[in-house]
Design an enzyme around this catalytic site. Sequence first.
Site, PDB file in Angstrom:
ATOM      1  CB  SER A 108      -2.560 -11.648   3.488  1.00 39.57           C
ATOM      2  OG  SER A 108      -3.417 -11.657   4.606  1.00 39.57           O
ATOM      3  CG  ASP A 248      -6.849  -4.725   2.873  1.00 41.06           C
ATOM      4  OD1 ASP A 248      -7.104  -5.805   3.434  1.00 41.06           O
ATOM      5  OD2 ASP A 248      -5.911  -4.560   2.074  1.00 41.06           O
ATOM      6  CG  HIS A 275      -7.255  -9.082   2.294  1.00 41.47           C
ATOM      7  ND1 HIS A 275      -6.357  -8.298   3.010  1.00 41.47           N
ATOM      8  CD2 HIS A 275      -6.836 -10.369   2.460  1.00 41.47           C
ATOM      9  CE1 HIS A 275      -5.451  -9.082   3.578  1.00 41.47           C
ATOM     10  NE2 HIS A 275      -5.710 -10.337   3.245  1.00 41.47           N
TER      11      HIS A 275
END
Length: 309
Positions: A108, A248, A275
């Site tokens: 991320s 995601d 995610h």
Amino acid sequence: MVSTHKGTVPFREYKTWYRVTGRPQAGRPALVVVHGGPGSTHDYLKGLSVYAERGWTVVHYDQIGNGGSTHLPDADPGFWTPRLFRDELENLLDRLDIADDYVLFGQSWGGMLAAWHASARPAGLRGLVIANSPASYPLWLSEMDVLRAQLPPGVDETLRRHEAAGTTDSDEYLEAMLVFYSRHVCRIEPWPNDLMASYLEAVTDPTVYRTMNGPNEFHVIGSLRDWSVIDCLPRIDVPTLVLSGRHDEATPVTVRPFQELIPNARWEIFEDSSHAPQFEEPERFYEVLGAFLDSVGAIGARTTTVSGG
């Protein structure tokens, strides 16, 4: 039995907490895990310690402001910048004496940070993994509008009403927020313990997350809202694995620049994940990542042999 030790290293007048699992082996660079947020912790990526059983030294750390590192709840908002966290990462590499032989795994926000670091072409970097990361927050924000529009009827309306009113701490807003999270952050119910641990750490001290990101994943009103690493991607010169989930919050639009602009990048999409594919499709996740690490380790071993004569 795999060895583990924990500690802190000084960073400016602060401390960065770290954990090292495994012992160095020839041909195996250290695997350094850069967590997301900003303002999260290493906990949700602890599973990567499994590679210590395959000869890797795995390094986790908590970025400054959260977890076991120095907390600064009263710091000026301008203190929290991407440069701060890049400096912290590079300080950690030096302090642990692994800057001459390492692989970065960034998830991320951590993937953006790792890519930015890699674009400086550090001599000791052997490979890069960018997991569930956008290349640009402006792209991320435009895609959040797309995902929000696909939520069940009334959910986005509720979210926007509270955002306009500044009542994003209300129970109604949080309930609507979780509808998005259950689709695009982690599709497992209930959330795995390690993921929940990181989430609770960020909630307990939201200083970094609120300042740089905002109240949640899709309402980015913090200092990162205009930040992008797109311009630096062509300078990355190490083998790169890009990972994302079909569902995601880091949509293909936000991830594609990594694959298109990094010269030696390969992109794997996890069809049943959002995610957090390390929890949602763990078998395939660890298989794909392990194969990449093995290939990078093999390259490192050949390089060491040649340079060593």
